[in-house]
Design a protein around this motif. Structure first.
Motif, mmCIF file in Angstrom:
data_model
loop_
_atom_site.group_PDB
_atom_site.id
_atom_site.type_symbol
_atom_site.label_atom_id
_atom_site.label_comp_id
_atom_site.label_asym_id
_atom_site.label_seq_id
_atom_site.Cartn_x
_atom_site.Cartn_y
_atom_site.Cartn_z
ATOM 1 N N SER A 1 0.680 -3.441 5.071
ATOM 2 C CA SER A 1 -0.518 -3.045 4.336
ATOM 3 C C SER A 1 -1.056 -1.719 4.841
ATOM 4 N N TYR A 2 -0.920 -1.491 6.146
ATOM 5 C CA TYR A 2 -1.338 -0.207 6.737
ATOM 6 C C TYR A 2 -0.485 0.919 6.149
ATOM 7 N N THR A 3 0.832 0.693 6.089
ATOM 8 C CA THR A 3 1.741 1.693 5.513
ATOM 9 C C THR A 3 1.424 1.932 4.045
ATOM 10 N N ALA A 4 1.141 0.855 3.312
ATOM 11 C CA ALA A 4 0.771 1.001 1.901
ATOM 12 C C ALA A 4 -0.512 1.807 1.762
ATOM 13 N N GLY A 5 -1.460 1.613 2.680
ATOM 14 C CA GLY A 5 -2.699 2.382 2.650
ATOM 15 C C GLY A 5 -2.452 3.866 2.864
ATOM 16 N N VAL A 6 -1.530 4.203 3.793
ATOM 17 C CA VAL A 6 -1.163 5.605 4.013
ATOM 18 C C VAL A 6 -0.550 6.193 2.744
ATOM 19 N N LEU A 7 0.313 5.427 2.090
ATOM 20 C CA LEU A 7 0.951 5.894 0.850
ATOM 21 C C LEU A 7 -0.087 6.157 -0.233
ATOM 22 N N VAL A 8 -1.060 5.246 -0.382
ATOM 23 C CA VAL A 8 -2.114 5.436 -1.399
ATOM 24 C C VAL A 8 -2.944 6.674 -1.069
ATOM 25 N N GLU A 9 -3.248 6.879 0.206
ATOM 26 C CA GLU A 9 -3.989 8.089 0.598
ATOM 27 C C GLU A 9 -3.229 9.343 0.168
ATOM 28 N N GLU A 10 -1.930 9.371 0.402
ATOM 29 C CA GLU A 10 -1.133 10.533 0.013
ATOM 30 C C GLU A 10 -1.138 10.727 -1.499
ATOM 31 N N LEU A 11 -1.087 9.627 -2.249
ATOM 32 C CA LEU A 11 -1.079 9.728 -3.713
ATOM 33 C C LEU A 11 -2.404 10.247 -4.259
ATOM 34 N N LEU A 12 -3.506 10.041 -3.518
ATOM 35 C CA LEU A 12 -4.824 10.460 -3.994
ATOM 36 C C LEU A 12 -5.255 11.814 -3.448
ATOM 37 N N LEU A 13 -4.470 12.419 -2.581
ATOM 38 C CA LEU A 13 -4.793 13.761 -2.090
ATOM 39 C C LEU A 13 -4.739 14.774 -3.231
ATOM 40 N N PRO A 14 -5.407 15.928 -3.078
ATOM 41 C CA PRO A 14 -5.417 16.931 -4.162
ATOM 42 C C PRO A 14 -4.028 17.371 -4.610
ATOM 43 N N LYS A 15 -3.015 17.276 -3.737
ATOM 44 C CA LYS A 15 -1.672 17.727 -4.107
ATOM 45 C C LYS A 15 -0.966 16.745 -5.046
ATOM 46 N N ASN A 16 -1.518 15.528 -5.227
ATOM 47 C CA ASN A 16 -0.882 14.538 -6.111
ATOM 48 C C ASN A 16 -1.802 14.014 -7.219
ATOM 49 N N ARG A 17 -3.010 13.543 -6.850
ATOM 50 C CA ARG A 17 -4.022 13.099 -7.827
ATOM 51 C C ARG A 17 -3.478 12.021 -8.773
ATOM 52 N N ALA A 18 -2.887 10.995 -8.211
ATOM 53 C CA ALA A 18 -2.210 9.961 -8.993
ATOM 54 C C ALA A 18 -3.197 8.991 -9.629
ATOM 55 N N ALA A 19 -2.677 8.254 -10.614
ATOM 56 C CA ALA A 19 -3.409 7.143 -11.237
ATOM 57 C C ALA A 19 -2.808 5.857 -10.687
ATOM 58 N N VAL A 20 -3.577 5.148 -9.840
ATOM 59 C CA VAL A 20 -3.036 4.015 -9.080
ATOM 60 C C VAL A 20 -3.860 2.763 -9.340
ATOM 61 N N LEU A 21 -3.161 1.635 -9.502
ATOM 62 C CA LEU A 21 -3.795 0.317 -9.587
ATOM 63 C C LEU A 21 -3.192 -0.554 -8.496
ATOM 64 N N ILE A 22 -4.052 -1.242 -7.725
ATOM 65 C CA ILE A 22 -3.595 -2.156 -6.679
ATOM 66 C C ILE A 22 -3.989 -3.578 -7.052
ATOM 67 N N LEU A 23 -3.000 -4.468 -7.134
ATOM 68 C CA LEU A 23 -3.276 -5.896 -7.298
ATOM 69 C C LEU A 23 -3.390 -6.479 -5.896
ATOM 70 N N ASP A 24 -4.597 -6.885 -5.536
ATOM 71 C CA ASP A 24 -4.951 -7.185 -4.144
ATOM 72 C C ASP A 24 -5.330 -8.663 -3.992
ATOM 73 N N PRO A 25 -4.367 -9.559 -3.695
ATOM 74 C CA PRO A 25 -4.677 -10.996 -3.599
ATOM 75 C C PRO A 25 -5.511 -11.381 -2.386
ATOM 76 N N HIS A 26 -5.567 -10.515 -1.351
ATOM 77 C CA HIS A 26 -6.272 -10.871 -0.123
ATOM 78 C C HIS A 26 -7.555 -10.071 0.099
ATOM 79 N N GLY A 27 -7.880 -9.133 -0.760
ATOM 80 C CA GLY A 27 -9.075 -8.320 -0.566
ATOM 81 C C GLY A 27 -8.978 -7.409 0.635
ATOM 82 N N GLU A 28 -7.771 -6.805 0.880
ATOM 83 C CA GLU A 28 -7.556 -5.985 2.066
ATOM 84 C C GLU A 28 -7.784 -4.495 1.832
#
Length: 567
Positions: free
Chosen positions: A195-222
């Motif tokens: 989950s920590y690694t996934a969080g790093v990946l999401v951060e990279e996707l949301l940086l100005p160099k990417n600006r992705a459209a991301v949806l997370i299905l989060d069963p544990h509220g993490e």
């Protein structure tokens, strides 16, 4: 590939000859310190200049390889190591053994090839000759050949640095285009940092160099801590860009009943007989014909169940069947659900936007309903991207989705189980095989790869593999993950938290990576049970519990004189 300056190169050994396979060679070294498993080395090949070339100098090619084995082939006699009070080196000197150092190692190298900027690694089909020098690959060389993108480049995701080098010396930057279009799997045991690694990946996707459209299905509220992206200076663009974070709580999750298919409804209902299933199927087909472009409710479906369940008695009279009441009772259970509604729902235009991560929290929702919610959202998103690409819907329509999207699914084995029927699994298979054409990428995260459907796993062309100890899960990776060599898969049980093998379409070759530190707080930390137990005995908490459990003070008896109250 140009050769590095001779003075800056580190020779680690001399080639002995070919290895066991046609793509391996072995070299001999007396110092095993810099030649760890997974390390990169190279040898040089000289090609004579062609007749058409004006150059008279031979072209030198650096052929990169990866160390896959290390074997001790010569050392001091074993008897010298039997007595722990003796120094083997001192004994060897006394008896006239003068070779220094006394140990020799045979190192096996798997040839990767010469790197080409366009075509990647090109195997030259020529192994080094005995006596050739083997060099440790320089950091600058690895920075150039391991990554498809530079860390700061548009479309890059800087996930960490090469594990076997100093932290930050060789950054590992993934190709986001390949990552999201060919799908990714993050596989790890409990507490390994998936989950920590996934969080790093999401951060990279949301940086100005990417600006992705991301949806997370989060069963544990993490993933609620990603809300820290809002206003974070590291994510602000020069043009004023700031990422948006949208958190949808379980109470806000609404799925329109009319978007459910027959098997979705079966998943939500208690077990039923074959006759009841047949009647429900007829009623479901009928209600969809009655409302081809509209929205129908569970009450409409119940009405159709009664209309369909008709039987004839012995005299030929048509009367109400016996299954309708039982079906109506089961459907009323679905009608009472907080998550399925006649009109309210979550359209794609609300779930996705460039520069936005939407976190769909499902930590309070029962598993069967989680599966149906995920199925409905995945199916709806797939249809929206497909219809938008084919110009079937236009701006203003809630199904209009004019940009690629990425969906990250935590606990993926819940939604695509290996040996159980699942509607969500069928939808995922369709998306994974066809989503690339329509700009729909999926990331699957699981701590039990052995419980994840093998067809689903095999269609994820990029893999992040963290520490996995379970033999069943390790075996499933050998068949479901083709990009990583067997040599790196052997490293899985020995990886520490935050160390990951990255393989597949997002990198030029499988690498051992140290995940970088997150810019936002990790939301999946394990509770500190001993500290919480100690807190229970804190004096203030004990006093609060005593006061909370104390009975109210009894009312004093009124004072009287004779039979008359003084009050």
């Amino acid at each position: 590939m140009n050769s590095s300056h001779p003075s800056s190169r580190h020779i680690v050994g001399i080639v002995k000859g070919p290895g066991d396979s046609g793509s391996e060679y072995v070299f001999i070294t007396a110092d095993a310190q810099p030649v760890r498993i997974g390390e990169f080395v190279y040898y040089e090949l000289s090609h004579s200049p062609s007749v058409a070339s004006n150059s008279h100098a031979a072209a030198v090619h650096q052929v990169l390889g990866k160390i896959t084995g290390c074997r001790l082939i010569e050392h001091l006699p074993d008897r010298m190591f039997a007595d722990h009070e003796l120094n083997p080196g001192a004994v060897a000197a006394l008896i006239g053994f003068t070779c220094e150092p006394a140990e020799l190692y045979e190192i096996t190298v798997e040839v990767m090839g010469e790197f080409h900027e366009v075509f990647g690694f090109n195997n030259l089909r020529r192994l080094p000759l005995p006596g050739a020098k083997v060099y440790l690959a320089e950091d600058e060389l690895l920075r150039r050949v391991l990554n498809k993108k530079k860390p700061e480049e548009v479309g890059a995701a800087h996930i960490g640095s090469l594990l076997l080098r100093q932290e930050g010396a060789v950054p590992i930057a993934l190709d986001v285009k390949e990552l999201v279009s060919t799908h990714v799997a993050i596989l790890a045991g409990t507490g390994s940092g998936k989950s920590y690694t996934a969080g790093v990946l999401v951060e990279e996707l949301l940086l100005p160099k990417n600006r992705a459209a991301v949806l997370i299905l989060d069963p544990h509220g993490e993933y609620h801590t990603l809300a820290q992206l809002r206003g974070h200076p590291a994510f602000q663009g020069a043009d004023g860009y700031q990422p948006q974070v949208k958190i949808i709580t379980p109470q806000e999750v609404k799925i329109r009943v009319s978007s459910l298919e027959f098997h979705d409804i079966l998943t939500l209902l208690p077990p039923m007989s074959d006759r009841q299933q047949a009647i429900l199927k007829k009623a479901h087909d009928a209600v969809r014909r009655l409302y081809p472009n509209g929205h129908w409710s569970t009450r409409d479906l119940i009405t159709e169940v009664y209309a369909v369940d008709r039987v004839k008695d012995e005299e030929g009279n048509v009367k109400q069947g016996s299954s309708a009441d039982a079906l109506a009772w089961k459907l009323e259970k679905m009608q009472r659900s907080d998550y399925f509604h006649a009109y309210k729902h979550l359209p794609p235009c609300e779930l996705f936007a460039p520069g936005q991560v939407t976190i769909l929290q499902m930590n309070e929702i029962p598993l069967e309903e989680q599966q149906v919610i995920a199925t409905a959202i995945l199916r709806q998103t797939n249809h929206a991207r497909m219809n938008t690409q084919k110009d079937r819907v236009f701006e203003g329509d809630e199904q209009y989705l004019p940009y690629p999207v990425f969906i990250l699914i935590e606990e993926a084995h819940r939604f695509a189980p290996a040996h159980e029927p699942s509607q969500c699994k069928q939808v995922l298979r369709t998306i994974l095989s066809e989503g690339r054409k329509f700009g729909l990428g999926v990331g699957l995260i699981t701590q039990r790869p052995g419980k994840l459907d093998s067809d689903v796993l095999s269609q994820c062309m990029s893999q992040f593999m963290l520490r996995i100890v379970n033999p069943v899960d390790q075996e499933s990776l050998k068949h479901g993950v083709e990009a990583a060599g067997r040599d790196l898969l052997k490293e899985l049980p020995a990886l520490s938290k935050g160390q990951v093998i990255i393989a597949g379409a997002c990198v030029n070759t499988p690498v051992l990576c140290r995940v970088r530190q997150r810019l936002t707080t990790h939301g999946g930390e394990t509770l500190d049970a001993p500290a919480l137990w100690q807190t229970y005995f804190d004096k203030n908490q004990q006093l609060e519990r005593v006061l909370a459990s104390a009975a109210p003070a009894p009312r004093p008896k009124p004072r009287t004189i004779g039979r008359r109250s003084l009050e």
